[in-house]
Write an enzyme that holds these catalytic residues in place. Structure first.
Site, PDB file in Angstrom:
ATOM      1  CG  HIS A  13       0.778   8.207   2.475  1.00  0.00           C
ATOM      2  ND1 HIS A  13      -0.410   8.553   2.072  1.00  0.00           N
ATOM      3  CD2 HIS A  13       0.682   9.058   3.703  1.00  0.00           C
ATOM      4  CE1 HIS A  13      -1.079   9.195   2.936  1.00  0.00           C
ATOM      5  NE2 HIS A  13      -0.228   9.443   3.950  1.00  0.00           N
ATOM      6  CG  HIS A  15       1.621  12.300   7.525  1.00  0.00           C
ATOM      7  ND1 HIS A  15       0.826  13.284   6.986  1.00  0.00           N
ATOM      8  CD2 HIS A  15       1.133  11.078   7.321  1.00  0.00           C
ATOM      9  CE1 HIS A  15      -0.220  12.657   6.566  1.00  0.00           C
ATOM     10  NE2 HIS A  15      -0.102  11.210   6.651  1.00  0.00           N
ATOM     11  CE  LYS A  99      -4.046  12.320   0.864  1.00  0.00           C
ATOM     12  NZ  LYS A  99      -3.387  11.417   1.460  1.00  0.00           N
ATOM     13  CG  HIS A 136      -7.904  10.444   3.549  1.00  0.00           C
ATOM     14  ND1 HIS A 136      -6.883  10.032   4.574  1.00  0.00           N
ATOM     15  CD2 HIS A 136      -8.931   9.781   3.987  1.00  0.00           C
ATOM     16  CE1 HIS A 136      -7.351   9.514   5.508  1.00  0.00           C
ATOM     17  NE2 HIS A 136      -8.807   9.385   5.202  1.00  0.00           N
ATOM     18  CG  HIS A 174      -3.818   5.627   3.771  1.00  0.00           C
ATOM     19  ND1 HIS A 174      -5.047   5.922   3.314  1.00  0.00           N
ATOM     20  CD2 HIS A 174      -3.513   6.904   4.077  1.00  0.00           C
ATOM     21  CE1 HIS A 174      -5.435   7.134   3.388  1.00  0.00           C
ATOM     22  NE2 HIS A 174      -4.272   7.951   3.880  1.00  0.00           N
ATOM     23  CG  ASP A 247      -0.741   7.092   6.472  1.00  0.00           C
ATOM     24  OD1 ASP A 247      -0.426   8.235   6.418  1.00  0.00           O
ATOM     25  OD2 ASP A 247      -1.456   6.695   7.187  1.00  0.00           O
TER      26      ASP A 247
END
Ligand code: NCD
Ligand code: ZN
Length: 349
Positions: A13, A15, A99, A136, A174, A247
């Protein structure tokens, strides 16, 4: 134990953003990780297979020479997502997950899903073909306390969804609570969770006690100590259902240090060192490889990496920068508030 060689880790995970920020942060991940699940919450989001392919190309163009790194692409689920496009991307080998952002749950999630019934056909197709859904896991209802949003999501969204679409393979991204860990442990199949490095190291005091510290603010927000301990137990247990997803989520300092700061913690530079610290504290260095390098590929039905990294414990603390410069501005690196003694070297073979 002062030295440990393990299969090169993956980040399930991550970004990376785009443009100058992508160029600034990617080398910090590709230095230690072989692959990463790339989050699609760009502006505008990565919704279609065609968009994922051009984003993948931009990532590869930003990769420093000599770094061996494979981005694993995801699609951002919207109420207009086309099941045929998702399946085509999966059959191509490009799309590794879809996602689900509940609309409004986190950074750049406004194009996410408001009514889960609207995406049922896509989710059913994903269950048929075995394509994982990354969620999420927080409700967005303003009446629900922010510290309860994960637990309420599990009860009111995740569990009903799993019952309605059996065979859908779900990663609870997460995970931050004992409730999340317990839920995942109770599922016999098709369920896993990623855990971040920062949620293993901080509880909510880091954000709020003795002053407000925006660089510890992320979503889902860090919870009470009992939850951190439950996450540590899960991560270090060796249980295949839990694996690393950092994350790592860079925002420039002005966007964090603001009256309404962005959510996200940038951990890429010291993530593996932090992880070794946690596993050493838990007397579980022998299970670090499972969490960082083996359990994730097993869930995603990919082979583990062939490369290896060596972790060495040194007496003097390892130095990490406080901030990195990107073409978009400075980004603060996660400060674990303890000295880190584990250095990481990729094995050259
Ligand atoms: C992430 C981001 O900045 O994109 N922020 C965060 O706090 N984790 C989004 C997310 O994963 O929720
Ligand atoms: Zn994220």
């Amino acid at each position: 134990m002062n030295q440990l060689t393990i299969t090169k880790p993956d980040d399930w995970h991550l970004h990376l953003r785009d443009g100058a920020m992508l160029a600034g942060v990617l080398p910090h991940t590709s230095a230690h990780f072989s692959r990463a699940i790339i989050m699609p919450n760009l502006v505008p989001p990565v919704v279609t297979t065609a968009q994922a392919e051009v984003y993948r190309q931009r990532i590869m163009a930003s990769l420093p020479k000599g770094h061996d790194f494979t981005p694993l692409m995801t699609l951002y689920l919207t109420e207009a997502t086309d099941a045929g496009d998702v399946e085509a991307g999966f059959r191509d080998g490009l799309v590794k997950a879809v996602k689900l952002y509940p609309a409004g749950a986190t950074t750049n999630s406004h194009a996410g899903v408001r009514d889960i019934d609207k995406v049922t056909p896509v989710l059913e197709r994903m269950a048929e073909i075995g394509l994982p859904l990354c969620v999420h896991g927080e409700v967005t209802n303003p009446e629900i306390d922010i510290f309860d949003r994960e637990a309420v999501f599990i009860e009111t969204v995740l569990d009903p969804l799993r019952r309605r679409i059996p065979g859908l393979r779900v990663v609870m991204e997460h995970v931050t609570t004992r409730n999340g860990v317990d839920y995942v442990r109770a599922q016999e199949r098709d369920m896993a969770a990623t855990i971040t490095v920062h949620h293993l190291m901080i509880n909510r005091n880091a954000i709020l006690a003795g002053g407000i510290r925006p660089h510890y603010y992320c979503l889902p927000v860090a919870k009470r100590e009992e939850h951190r301990l439950a996450l540590r137990a899960a991560a270090t247990s060796g249980d295949q259902r839990f694996f690393l997803g950092t994350d790592s989520a860079p925002h420039t300092d002005p966007l964090k240090e603001s009256a309404c700061g962005c959510a996200g913690i940038f951990t890429a530079p010291n993530a593996v060192s932090c992880l070794a610290h946690v596993f050493e504290e838990e007397d579980a260095l022998d299970r670090l490889e499972a969490f960082a390098s083996l359990n994730g590929p097993a869930f995603y039905r990919l082979p583990p990496n062939e490369g290896r990294i060596t972790l060495k414990r040194q007496d003097a603390p390892v130095a990490f920068p406080d901030k990195i410069d990107t073409g978009e501005g400075s980004v603060t690196v996660f400060d674990p508030m303890v000295p880190l003694h584990w250095s990481v070297t990729p094995d050259i073979s």
